[in-house]
Design a protein around this motif. Structure first.
Motif, short mmCIF file in Angstrom:
data_model
loop_
_atom_site.label_atom_id
_atom_site.label_comp_id
_atom_site.label_asym_id
_atom_site.label_seq_id
_atom_site.Cartn_x
_atom_site.Cartn_y
_atom_site.Cartn_z
N ALA A 61 56.35 42.31 -12.74
CA ALA A 61 56.76 40.93 -12.99
C ALA A 61 57.11 40.24 -11.68
O ALA A 61 56.73 39.09 -11.45
N GLY A 62 57.81 40.97 -10.81
CA GLY A 62 58.19 40.40 -9.52
C GLY A 62 56.97 40.06 -8.68
O GLY A 62 56.88 38.99 -8.08
N TRP A 63 55.98 40.98 -8.71
CA TRP A 63 54.77 40.76 -7.94
C TRP A 63 54.02 39.53 -8.45
O TRP A 63 53.59 38.67 -7.69
N LEU A 64 53.91 39.43 -9.78
CA LEU A 64 53.22 38.29 -10.38
C LEU A 64 53.92 36.99 -9.99
O LEU A 64 53.27 36.00 -9.65
N ASN A 80 61.25 50.10 -14.36
CA ASN A 80 61.20 49.60 -12.99
C ASN A 80 59.79 49.15 -12.63
O ASN A 80 59.61 48.17 -11.92
N GLY A 81 58.80 49.90 -13.13
CA GLY A 81 57.42 49.51 -12.89
C GLY A 81 57.13 48.13 -13.45
O GLY A 81 56.51 47.28 -12.80
N LEU A 82 57.60 47.90 -14.68
CA LEU A 82 57.38 46.60 -15.32
C LEU A 82 58.06 45.49 -14.53
O LEU A 82 57.48 44.42 -14.31
N LEU A 83 59.30 45.76 -14.09
CA LEU A 83 60.02 44.76 -13.33
C LEU A 83 59.31 44.47 -12.02
O LEU A 83 59.20 43.32 -11.60
N ARG A 110 55.79 36.42 -7.40
CA ARG A 110 55.56 36.10 -5.98
C ARG A 110 54.15 35.56 -5.78
O ARG A 110 53.92 34.68 -4.95
N MET A 111 53.19 36.09 -6.53
CA MET A 111 51.82 35.63 -6.39
C MET A 111 51.70 34.17 -6.83
O MET A 111 50.95 33.39 -6.24
N LEU A 112 52.38 33.82 -7.91
CA LEU A 112 52.19 32.50 -8.50
C LEU A 112 53.14 31.46 -7.93
O LEU A 112 52.83 30.27 -7.92
N ASP A 113 54.30 31.91 -7.48
CA ASP A 113 55.31 30.96 -7.07
C ASP A 113 55.32 30.85 -5.55
O ASP A 113 55.56 31.82 -4.85
#
Lengths: 114, 931
Positions: free
Chosen positions: B554-557, B548-551, B559-562
Motif C-alpha cells: 500500500a505504501g509503495w502504491l 507487513n507485506g500488505l502495508l 508513493r507511486m501515485l502521490d
C-alpha cells in the motif's frame, strides 16, 4: 445570447482552473469560487434561457421557466459558501501549523513577515 | 416487536452505561445487570413457544423492495443461544465487578460488553441472513473493543487487531456466501432457505457458496488454519475471555453451522470440508493445549479443540451427530466459562497465570480448587459430569461413521487420541496449579476470592454436575427443542443417560482416561521434545509478515501515485478529465451546434457580460495583490446574480447576492491572517502550462454549454409546476421543490452546512496566527476599529434588516424568498453588527454561541419530517391549510413552513458560527497583544 452565456461559463471555468493551480492558498480559494460560479451557471442554463417567465405560479402568467435546475442551484450556492469557508479556514490552519501559505506546506519556507 | 426490543435493549443500555459510570462502580455493574435481565425478561414470556414446537417469526418492513426486512426468529436453537448469551452474560457482569481493578474504567467495560451482547443476540435471533450478517460484523467490532480493553498493553492491541483482521476477512467472505445463497433462493429469509434446501445443494453455485460461508464460520470459530487469533485474544481481561470463548463470539461460528445445517449439510463437500477442518482443529488444539504454560493459553487451545469437536460433529451430517453437537455447545459453554473464571480468580489472587510458578494452591484456596476440579473433570469427560455425556455421544458417532469404510478405523483412533490429550491437559490444569509441591515465588499471597466472585463459578459448576447426573431431567427438553430446530426435522432416537451398557464409546472413553493420565505422567520428556521442535511454530509470524507485506504494498502504491505536490496532482486530474471528455468528442462526428434557436442578443446583456469577463481577467491578473483580487471577484459575483435575475430566477439572484456578501466578508477576515502578496511565482513555463490547461478546460466547458443550449430538451418541470399549488400549497415552485417535493435533499444539504460550520469551529480552536499590522502597500491599519457613523447607522438598520428577513421568509412559499435567503439576510444583518460595533458589544446583546441555533434548526426540520409519520404518511410529507386571521386576512399555514424555519435557523447558525469563529481568532489575538 446563448453563445454569450456559453462564453461566460468558459471564461469563468478557465479563470477557476488557472487560479486553482496556483501555488498559494488564497488564489486557490479564489479559483474554487470561480469554479463554483461556473458550475452553478452551467447547471442553471441546463434549464435553457428564458426571459421574464419566473417559476411563480399565477393566473396571468402564460409560461414558466424550468424550476428544477433553479432549486438545485439554490442549495448549491449555499453549499459552495460552506465549502469556500471550510477551505479558507483550512488554509489558515495550514499556515498556522506550517508557517507558510504554500498549498503543499513547504517546510523549508516561512513567510516574510511571519 | 418483542424480539427487536430484546436485541436493541443492550445497545441502548451501552449508551446509558457510559453515562451511569459517573455514579460509581457498583452502580455501573448493577445497571449492566439490570439491562441484561431486562432483555431476558422481554424474552421470558416467549420461552414456552419453542418447547411447544412453535417457531415465532416477527417481521418489520425495512426495505422490502430490496428483500431487506427486520426479521427475527425465535425457535429452539435461538432460545438455547439467547439463554446462554444472557445467562452467562449475567454471571460475567457479576464476576467482572470484582475482577476489574480500581484503575479500569467500569463504564467502558460494561458499555463494550453490552454492545457485544446485543450483537450476539442479534445473530442468534435473526431470521434475515443479511441482518444476521450485520450483527455478525458488529460482534467482530465490539469484540475488538473488548479484547483491546487494556489499550496500554501492546499484546492487547495486537491481539485485538489480529482477531479483527481474521474475523473481518471471514465476515467479508460470509457476505459473499450469503449473497450467493440469496441469489439461489431468491430470498434472505431463513424459512425460505430451509424450504429450498434441495435446490441449494443441487445448484452449480453450491460449492463456492459453501466455501465462502465456511470461511466465515471457520474464522469466527477459530478452526484450523484460522485458529491462531484465539490464543492471542487472551490478552483481554479474563471476564471477556470467559464470555467470548465459552458462550458467545466463537460460538457464533458453530451457531451458523447449526443454523444452516438443514440447508447445506449432507453433501460430500460439506462432509469433507467441515469434518476435516473440525478434526484437524480438534487434534491440534488438544495437543498444543497440553504444552501451554499459561493457564489461559491452555484454556484457549482447549477451546479451539472443543470447537473443532463441535464442527466435526456437524460435519458428519447425521442427525444424531448434530444433536451431539448441540449438546456439546451447551456443555462446553458451562464448563469452559467456569474454568476461565477460575483461572481469572487464580490470576487475581496469586498474581500470575504461569503454571511453572503456580503450585500447591490447594492449601490457600481449597474452595476454588474444588470448583475448578469439577469443571476440569467435565472438560476431560469424566463420568457424572456433563462433558462426559456429550463426549460419549461424540465417540459413539465417530465409531459409527467409521464402520464399513476403508480406513474407517482411523477416525475413532484419532478422536480417542484427542480425548486422551484433553484428559492430560485437564489433569495438568488441576495438578500443576493446586498440587505439585509448594508454591514458588508468587507475586501475591494467594487467598480465596470475595464471596460474589465465586458465585458465578458455583452456579456453572452446579449446572455441570446436575446435567451430568440427571441429563434427561435437567437439559432433556431444552436439548430436544434446540436440536429439532437445528435439524428442521423430526428428532432421531437418542437417550440421554449415564449408562448405555458396554459399547465402543465407553471403551473409547475409558481408553482416553487411561491414556491421558499416562501422557500426563510422561509430560517432562514430552515437554522437552515439544519445545525443541514444534513450539517454535507461531502463526503470528506469517500473519505479521503478510500484514507487513500488505502495508508495504500500500505504501509503495501510494508513493507511486502521490507526487506530494497538490499543483501537479490537480493538474493531472484536470488533464485526465480533458482527455476523457475530449477524446470521444473528437472521435465522434456529432456536430457542436444543435438545431434549437437561442434568444437574440441585446446591448445591455453584452455590456454586462463584458463587465464580468473584464472583472474575471482583472482578478486573474491581480491575483498577487490579494485585496484588489477580492474586490474584482466581488464584481463577478454580483454580475452572476444579475444573470440569474435576467433569466427568470429571482430566488437564485437573491441567494447569490446575499451569499456573495458573506463570502467577501469571510475572505476579508481571512486575508487579515494571510500574507497580503503572493510570493514570486517560479517560472513562466509553469504559468504557460497552467494557462493552456485552463484555456482547454474553459473552451471545453463553453463548448459543452453551447452544445446543450442549442439542443431542444424534455423536462419534468411540468409535474412540479402543475402540482406546486395543489400539492404543496405554494406558488413559488422553486421554494416548494426545496421544502416539499425534494425536502429530503434539502435536509441533507442543511446538515452538510451545519457540519461545515462545526468543522470550521473545530479547526479554529487553538489556532494561533500572527495578524498583519499593515496592509499590502505597507500602510498601518486604521486605529479606529469601529467608526461612530457606521456603528450608529448599522444599529438603526438592524431592525429594518430583520424585518426584511422576516418578510422574505414569510412570503417565500409564494413569492421569491424562503428560508435560505432569509437566513442569509439575517446573518448579514448580524454580521454587520459585529463589523461595525465589535464582538464585545455584540456579545453583550447576543449569545456568542450559535450551536443552539444549528441544533434547533436541524431538530425542527427533522421533527417536521418525522411528524408526517405520526399521521401515517412518508417522511416529510407536508400539509397546508388556510385560516383567516383578524386584520391580516386569509393566511396560509403549511407544515413546510416549519421545515423552512429549520432551514432558516441552520443557515443563520452556520453562517454566524463561521464568521464569528474567524472573527474570534482576531479577538484573541488583539487581546493578547494589548496585555
Amino acid at each position: 445570447m446563448d453563445a454569450l452565456l456559453a462564453l461566460v461559463i468558459g471564461v469563468l471555468t478557465a479563470a477557476g482552473v488557472f487560479l486553482a493551480l496556483r501555488p498559494r492558498t488564497f488564489p486557490v480559494v479564489l479559483g474554487l469560487t470561480f469554479l463554483s460560479y461556473a458550475v452553478n451557471l452551467f447547471l442553471f442554463v441546463m434549464g435553457r434561457l428564458a426571459v421574464g417567465v419566473p417559476p411563480i405560479v399565477s393566473e396571468t402568467a402564460s409560461a414558466y421557466t424550468d424550476p428544477l435546475p433553479q432549486a438545485l442551484v439554490l442549495t448549491a450556492i449555499v453549499i459552495s459558501f460552506g465549502m469556500t469557508a471550510f477551505v479558507i479556514v483550512l488554509a489558515l490552519k495550514a499556515r498556522a501549523e506550517l508557517g507558510n501559505d504554500h498549498v503543499d506546506g513547504l517546510e523549508h519556507e516561512t513567510d516574510r513577515h511571519a | 416487536m418483542t424480539l427487536l426490543l430484546a436485541v436493541l435493549l443492550p445497545f441502548a443500555g451501552a449508551a446509558l452505561i457510559a453515562w451511569i459510570a459517573r455514579f460509581g462502580r457498583s452502580a455501573t455493574a448493577w445497571a449492566a445487570g439490570a439491562i441484561t435481565l431486562g432483555s431476558l425478561a422481554l424474552l421470558a414470556p416467549l420461552f414456552p413457544l419453542p418447547f411447544a414446537g412453535e417457531t415465532l417469526i416477527q417481521q418489520q418492513d425495512w426495505m422490502p423492495a430490496l428483500g431487506l426486512n427486520l426479521a427475527f426468529r425465535f425457535d429452539g436453537l435461538a432460545l438455547l443461544f439467547a439463554g446462554l448469551i444472557l445467562g452467562i452474560g449475567l454471571l460475567i457482569v457479576l464476576y467482572a465487578r470484582y475482577y476489574l481493578s480500581e484503575r479500569d474504567s467500569m463504564g467502558r467495560f460494561y458499555a463494550y460488553l453490552l454492545l457485544f451482547m446485543g450483537s450476539m443476540l442479534g445473530i442468534v435471533l435473526s431470521e434475515n441472513l443479511i441482518q444476521l450478517l450485520i450483527f455478525w460484523e458488529l460482534t467482530s467490532l465490539s469484540s475488538f473493543l473488548l479484547i483491546s480493553y487494556w489499550q496500554h498493553r501492546e499484546e492487547a492491541r495486537h491481539g485485538a487487531r489480529m482477531a479483527l483482521a481474521v474475523t473481518g476477512m471471514g465476515g467479508f467472505a460470509l457476505l459473499g456466501g450469503v449473497l450467493l445463497l440469496g441469489h439461489m433462493v431468491g430470498s434472505y429469509e431463513l424459512s425460505d432457505v430451509f424450504a429450498s434446501a434441495g435446490l441449494i445443494r443441487a445448484h452449480p453455485l453450491y460449492v463456492p457458496t459453501l466455501a465462502l460461508i465456511l470461511l466465515g464460520v471457520f474464522t469466527k470459530s477459530a478452526q484450523f488454519p484460522f485458529h491462531f487469533w484465539l490464543p492471542h485474544a487472551m490478552a483481554a481481561p479474563t471476564p471477556v475471555s470467559a464470555y467470548l470463548h465459552s458462550a458467545t463470539m466463537v460460538k457464533a461460528g458453530v451457531f451458523l453451522l447449526a443454523r444452516l445445517w438443514p440447508a447445506l449439510s449432507g453433501t460430500p463437500e460439506w462432509f469433507w470440508l467441515v469434518s476435516g477442518a473440525g478434526l484437524a482443529t480438534l487434534l491440534l488444539g488438544a495437543y498444543v493445549a497440553l504444552f501451554k504454560h499459561d493457564l489461559k493459553g491452555l484454556l484457549a487451545y482447549s477451546t479451539i479443540s472443543h470447537l473443532g469437536l463441535i464442527t466435526l460433529l456437524f460435519g458428519l451430517s447425521t442427525p444424531l451427530a448434530a444433536v451431539a453437537g448441540v449438546f456439546h455447545i451447551i456443555n462446553h459453554a458451562t464448563f469452559k466459562a467456569s474454568l476461565f473464571m477460575a483461572a481469572g480468580i487464580i490470576d487475581h489472587e496469586a498474581g500470575t497465570r504461569d503454571m511453572r510458578r503456580l503450585s500447591g494452591l490447594w492449601r490457600f484456596m481449597p474452595y476454588t480448587a474444588t470448583l475448578a476440579m469439577v469443571a476440569a473433570a467435565a472438560m476431560a469427560g469424566v463420568p457424572l459430569l456433563n462433558g462426559f455425556l456429550s463426549k460419549e455421544m461424540f465417540f459413539a458417532e465417530a465409531a459409527h461413521i467409521g464402520q464399513g469404510h476403508v480406513g474407517g478405523w482411523l477416525l475413532p483412533v484419532l478422536v480417542t487420541l484427542a480425548g486422551a490429550f484433553a484428559v492430560a491437559y485437564s489433569i495438568r490444569f488441576i495438578h500443576d496449579v493446586f498440587f505439585n509441591g509448594e508454591p514458588g515465588d508468587l507475586p501475591k499471597t494467594p487467598h480465596e476470592p470475595p464471596r460474589w466472585m465465586k458465585l458465578p463459578v458455583e452456579i456453572l459448576v452446579v449446572l455441570c454436575l446436575a446435567v451430568g447426573v440427571a441429563p434427561g431431567l435437567v437439559v432433556g427438553p431444552l436439548l430436544a427443542t434446540a436440536a429439532s430446530s437445528t435439524l428442521q426435522a423430526a428428532l432421531p432416537e437418542y437417550h440421554l443417560a449415564l449408562w448405555h451398557g458396554f459399547n465402543a464409546a465407553l471403551a473409547m472413553s475409558a481408553l482416553a482416561l487411561v491414556l491421558g493420565s499416562l501422557i500426563y505422567l510422561a509430560r517432562r520428556p514430552l515437554f522437552a521434545w515439544h519445545e525443541r521442535g514444534l513450539d517454535r511454530l507461531d502463526a503470528r509470524v506469517p500473519f505479521n509478515a503478510l500484514l507487513n507485506g500488505l502495508l508495504a504494498l500500500a505504501g509503495w502504491l501510494t508513493r507511486m501515485l502521490d507526487t506530494a505536490s497538490l499543483q501537479r496532482q490537480a493538474g493531472l486530474l484536470i488533464l485526465a478529465a480533458l482527455v476523457l471528455a475530449g477524446t470521444p468528442w473528437l472521435a465522434g462526428d456529432t456536430p457542436l451546434t444543435g438545431t434549437r434557436r437561442g434568444l437574440p442578443l441585446d446591448a445591455v446583456s453584452l455590456a454586462t457580460a463584458l463587465v464580468l469577463v473584464g472583472a474575471t481577467l482583472l482578478t486573474v491578473r491581480w491575483r498577487s495583490e490579494r485585496f484588489v483580487a477580492l474586490i474584482t471577484i466581488g464584481v463577478v459575483g454580483l454580475v452572476v446574480s444579475l444573470i440569474f435575475i435576467k433569466f427568470s430566477a429571482p430566488d437564485l439572484a437573491l441567494t447569490q447576492l446575499s451569499v456573495e456578501i458573506v463570502t467577501i466578508v469571510l475572505l476579508l477576515l481571512a486575508l487579515y491572517f494571510l500574507p497580503a502578496h503572493d510570493g514570486a511565482e517560479t517560472g513562466y513555463g509553469r504559468i504557460a502550462r497552467d494557462a493552456a490547461l485552463a484555456l482547454l478546460a474553459g473552451g471545453g466547458a463553453a463548448a459543452l454549454a453551447w452544445a446543450v443550449l442549442t439542443r431542444p430538451y424534455d423536462t419534468i418541470a411540468g409535474y412540479f409546476l402543475d402540482n406546486s399549488k395543489s400539492g404543496g400549497g405554494g406558488t413559488n415552485v422553486v421554494n416548494v421543490i426545496l421544502v416539499d417535493f425534494r425536502g429530503y435533499d434539502t435536509l441533507g444539504e442543511i446538515t452538510v452546512l451545519a457540519l461545515a460550520g462545526l468543522g470550521i469551529v473545530a479547526m479554529l480552536q487553538n489556532l494561533n496566527l500572527p495578524a498583519s499590522t499593515c496592509d499590502g502597500a505597507g500602510r498601518a491599519r486604521d486605529a479606529d476599529a469601529h467608526p461612530a457613523i457606521m456603528a450608529t447607522l448599522t444599529r438603526l438598520l438592524l431592525p429594518l434588516a430583520l424585518l426584511v428577513a422576516a418578510f422574505i421568509f414569510l412570503r417565500g412559499h409564494n413569492q421569491p424568498g424562503g428560508g435560505f435567503i432569509a437566513g442569509l439576510v439575517t446573518a448579514v444583518a448580524l454580521i454587520v453588527q459585529y463589523l461595525a460595533n465589535g464582538a464585545a458589544w455584540t456579545h453583550q446583546r447576543l449569545s456568542a454561541d450559535s450551536h443552539p441555533l444549528l441544533f434547533c434548526g436541524l431538530g425542527i426540520a427533522t421533527l417536521t419530517g418525522l411528524g408526517s409519520w405520526a399521521f401515517g404518511h412518508p417522511f416529510l410529507t407536508s400539509t397546508f391549510g388556510y385560516m383567516n386571521w383578524p386584520l391580516v386576512g386569509k393566511f396560509e399555514l403549511a407544515s413546510a413552513m416549519a421545515f423552512d424555519l429549520g432551514v432558516f435557523l441552520v443557515v443563520v447558525g452556520a453562517t454566524l458560527m463561521i464568521l464569528t469563529g474567524l472573527g474570534g481568532v482576531h479577538r484573541n489575538d488583539t487581546q493578547k497583544g494589548s496585555r
